[in-house]
Design a protein around this motif. Structure first.
Motif, PDB file in Angstrom:
ATOM      1  N   THR A 126       0.826  -1.152   0.068  1.00 44.67           N
ATOM      2  CA  THR A 126      -0.008  -0.197   0.088  1.00 44.67           C
ATOM      3  C   THR A 126       0.850   1.288   0.076  1.00 44.67           C
ATOM      4  OG1 THR A 126      -1.729  -1.193   1.254  1.00 44.67           O
ATOM      5  CG2 THR A 126      -1.802   1.189   1.447  1.00 44.67           C
ATOM      6  N   LYS A 127       0.662   2.122  -0.955  1.00 40.13           N
ATOM      7  CA  LYS A 127       1.382   3.496  -1.053  1.00 40.13           C
ATOM      8  C   LYS A 127       0.812   4.306  -0.098  1.00 40.13           C
ATOM      9  CE  LYS A 127       1.897   5.080  -5.056  1.00 40.13           C
ATOM     10  NZ  LYS A 127       1.880   5.695  -6.317  1.00 40.13           N
ATOM     11  N   SER A 128       1.478   4.944   0.807  1.00 46.11           N
ATOM     12  CA  SER A 128       1.260   6.061   1.960  1.00 46.11           C
ATOM     13  C   SER A 128       0.524   7.284   1.380  1.00 46.11           C
ATOM     14  CB  SER A 128       2.407   6.509   2.774  1.00 46.11           C
ATOM     15  OG  SER A 128       2.292   7.624   3.475  1.00 46.11           O
ATOM     16  N   GLU A 129      -0.469   7.669   1.901  1.00 50.20           N
ATOM     17  CA  GLU A 129      -1.182   8.846   1.423  1.00 50.20           C
ATOM     18  C   GLU A 129      -0.305   9.980   1.736  1.00 50.20           C
ATOM     19  OE1 GLU A 129      -5.038   8.978   3.023  1.00 50.20           O
ATOM     20  OE2 GLU A 129      -5.554   6.902   2.376  1.00 50.20           O
ATOM     21  N   GLU A 130       0.748   9.953   2.767  1.00 53.54           N
ATOM     22  CA  GLU A 130       1.207  11.200   2.996  1.00 53.54           C
ATOM     23  C   GLU A 130       2.578  11.259   2.350  1.00 53.54           C
ATOM     24  OE1 GLU A 130       0.010   9.084   5.535  1.00 53.54           O
ATOM     25  OE2 GLU A 130      -1.546  10.307   6.062  1.00 53.54           O
ATOM     26  N   ASP A 131       3.203  10.252   1.809  1.00 49.28           N
ATOM     27  CA  ASP A 131       4.216  10.236   0.836  1.00 49.28           C
ATOM     28  C   ASP A 131       4.221   9.036   0.207  1.00 49.28           C
ATOM     29  OD1 ASP A 131       6.829  10.083   0.046  1.00 49.28           O
ATOM     30  OD2 ASP A 131       7.847  10.111   1.820  1.00 49.28           O
ATOM     31  N   VAL A 132       4.288   9.658  -1.298  1.00 48.65           N
ATOM     32  CA  VAL A 132       3.891   8.607  -2.162  1.00 48.65           C
ATOM     33  C   VAL A 132       5.423   7.674  -2.590  1.00 48.65           C
ATOM     34  CG1 VAL A 132       2.494  10.181  -3.771  1.00 48.65           C
ATOM     35  CG2 VAL A 132       4.855  10.323  -4.174  1.00 48.65           C
ATOM     36  N   ASN A 133       6.286   7.887  -1.896  1.00 48.63           N
ATOM     37  CA  ASN A 133       7.586   7.107  -1.989  1.00 48.63           C
ATOM     38  C   ASN A 133       7.789   6.167  -0.852  1.00 48.63           C
ATOM     39  OD1 ASN A 133       8.637   8.444  -4.308  1.00 48.63           O
ATOM     40  ND2 ASN A 133       8.895  10.099  -2.997  1.00 48.63           N
ATOM     41  N   LEU A 134       6.759   6.112  -0.036  1.00 51.73           N
ATOM     42  CA  LEU A 134       6.461   5.225   1.078  1.00 51.73           C
ATOM     43  C   LEU A 134       5.664   4.240   1.079  1.00 51.73           C
ATOM     44  CD1 LEU A 134       7.926   4.879   4.008  1.00 51.73           C
ATOM     45  CD2 LEU A 134       6.080   6.260   4.835  1.00 51.73           C
ATOM     46  N   TYR A 135       6.070   2.872   1.080  1.00 51.35           N
ATOM     47  CA  TYR A 135       5.159   1.812   0.779  1.00 51.35           C
ATOM     48  C   TYR A 135       5.097   0.759   1.855  1.00 51.35           C
ATOM     49  CZ  TYR A 135       5.550   2.943  -4.002  1.00 51.35           C
ATOM     50  OH  TYR A 135       5.532   3.584  -5.256  1.00 51.35           O
ATOM     51  N   HIS A 136       4.115   0.052   2.446  1.00 48.37           N
ATOM     52  CA  HIS A 136       3.865  -1.010   3.596  1.00 48.37           C
ATOM     53  C   HIS A 136       3.072  -2.089   2.977  1.00 48.37           C
ATOM     54  CE1 HIS A 136       0.084   0.899   4.545  1.00 48.37           C
ATOM     55  NE2 HIS A 136       0.443   2.104   4.193  1.00 48.37           N
ATOM     56  N   ILE A 137       3.238  -2.930   3.907  1.00 48.06           N
ATOM     57  CA  ILE A 137       2.419  -4.498   3.786  1.00 48.06           C
ATOM     58  C   ILE A 137       2.940  -5.086   5.087  1.00 48.06           C
ATOM     59  CG2 ILE A 137       4.432  -5.755   2.971  1.00 48.06           C
ATOM     60  CD1 ILE A 137       2.262  -7.027   1.024  1.00 48.06           C
ATOM     61  N   MET A 138       1.706  -5.653   5.504  1.00 46.06           N
ATOM     62  CA  MET A 138       1.690  -6.702   6.626  1.00 46.06           C
ATOM     63  C   MET A 138       1.957  -8.087   6.069  1.00 46.06           C
ATOM     64  SD  MET A 138       1.314  -4.774   9.494  1.00 46.06           S
ATOM     65  CE  MET A 138       0.723  -5.903  10.989  1.00 46.06           C
ATOM     66  N   VAL A 139       2.902  -8.869   6.538  1.00 45.05           N
ATOM     67  CA  VAL A 139       3.179 -10.043   6.159  1.00 45.05           C
ATOM     68  C   VAL A 139       3.139 -10.741   7.497  1.00 45.05           C
ATOM     69  CG1 VAL A 139       4.702 -11.874   5.153  1.00 45.05           C
ATOM     70  CG2 VAL A 139       4.375  -9.366   4.146  1.00 45.05           C
ATOM     71  N   GLU A 140       2.202 -11.779   7.829  1.00 41.75           N
ATOM     72  CA  GLU A 140       2.031 -12.685   8.693  1.00 41.75           C
ATOM     73  C   GLU A 140       2.082 -11.964  10.008  1.00 41.75           C
ATOM     74  OE1 GLU A 140       4.816 -15.729   8.562  1.00 41.75           O
ATOM     75  OE2 GLU A 140       4.133 -16.344   6.636  1.00 41.75           O
ATOM     76  N   GLY A 141       1.287 -10.847  10.073  1.00 41.51           N
ATOM     77  CA  GLY A 141       1.274  -9.987  11.142  1.00 41.51           C
ATOM     78  C   GLY A 141       2.375  -9.141  11.555  1.00 41.51           C
ATOM     79  N   LYS A 142       3.487  -8.956  10.455  1.00 38.42           N
ATOM     80  CA  LYS A 142       4.547  -8.280  10.779  1.00 38.42           C
ATOM     81  C   LYS A 142       4.581  -7.082   9.713  1.00 38.42           C
ATOM     82  CE  LYS A 142       7.330 -12.010  12.207  1.00 38.42           C
ATOM     83  NZ  LYS A 142       8.388 -13.066  11.830  1.00 38.42           N
ATOM     84  N   PRO A 143       4.936  -5.966  10.057  1.00 39.10           N
ATOM     85  CA  PRO A 143       4.914  -4.950   9.107  1.00 39.10           C
ATOM     86  C   PRO A 143       6.218  -4.820   8.401  1.00 39.10           C
ATOM     87  CG  PRO A 143       5.681  -3.870  11.095  1.00 39.10           C
ATOM     88  CD  PRO A 143       5.172  -5.362  11.315  1.00 39.10           C
ATOM     89  N   LEU A 144       6.204  -4.568   7.030  1.00 37.84           N
ATOM     90  CA  LEU A 144       7.605  -4.188   6.171  1.00 37.84           C
ATOM     91  C   LEU A 144       7.221  -3.028   5.424  1.00 37.84           C
ATOM     92  CD1 LEU A 144       9.919  -4.994   4.547  1.00 37.84           C
ATOM     93  CD2 LEU A 144       8.564  -6.102   2.892  1.00 37.84           C
ATOM     94  N   ILE A 145       8.079  -2.122   5.717  1.00 35.89           N
ATOM     95  CA  ILE A 145       7.932  -0.814   5.174  1.00 35.89           C
ATOM     96  C   ILE A 145       9.182  -0.442   4.402  1.00 35.89           C
ATOM     97  CG2 ILE A 145       8.033   1.819   5.808  1.00 35.89           C
ATOM     98  CD1 ILE A 145       6.855   0.811   8.647  1.00 35.89           C
TER      99      ILE A 145
END
Length: 125
Positions: A32-51
């Motif tokens: 998912t692309k951050s709404e605040e910064d278009v160069n910041l992406y995040h995802i949850m994998v097995e309950g762990k965040p990856l940024i």
């Protein structure tokens, strides 16, 4: 921190084409692309965040070690890249990392500014 090897120069539209390619890659894998910064992406994998933070041709990844390793392997299959290890210096900031701690400083940047304007021997006040 990883440095992606790619052609930044050449055609006028090269940076846009590059950004579109990597953006499509991340969204295809559920980031998912951050709404605040278009160069910041995040995802949850097995309950762990990856940024992932993207800056021109650098990627900064933060998560647990196994998830970072897996992400780097996936990225390396798609893009030519160089793993630069832990981040030490980025956008004028020095970064030191220890277990459970991250220290960020702009001391080197400040010293470089003082040196550029011949003010290294000025009084700190």
């Amino acid at each position: 921190m990883c440095r992606l090897k790619r052609a930044l120069y050449g055609l006028k539209q090269a940076p846009h084409a590059w950004y579109t390619r990597i953006d499509n890659y991340f969204t295809r894998f559920g980031f998912t692309k951050s709404e605040e910064d278009v160069n910041l992406y995040h995802i949850m994998v097995e309950g762990k965040p990856l940024i992932i933070a993207l800056y021109v041709d650098d990627l900064i990844l933060t998560s647990d070690d196994e998830l970072i390793k897996s992400c780097k392997e996936d990225l390396a299959r798609e893009f030519e890249m160089k793993d630069m290890g832990l981040m030490h210096y980025f956008l004028g900031m020095e970064v030191w990392q220890r277990d459970g701690e991250v220290f960020v400083s702009q001391g080197k940047y400040a010293n470089d500014i003082l040196k550029r304007f011949h003010m290294k021997k000025c009084k700190p006040m």
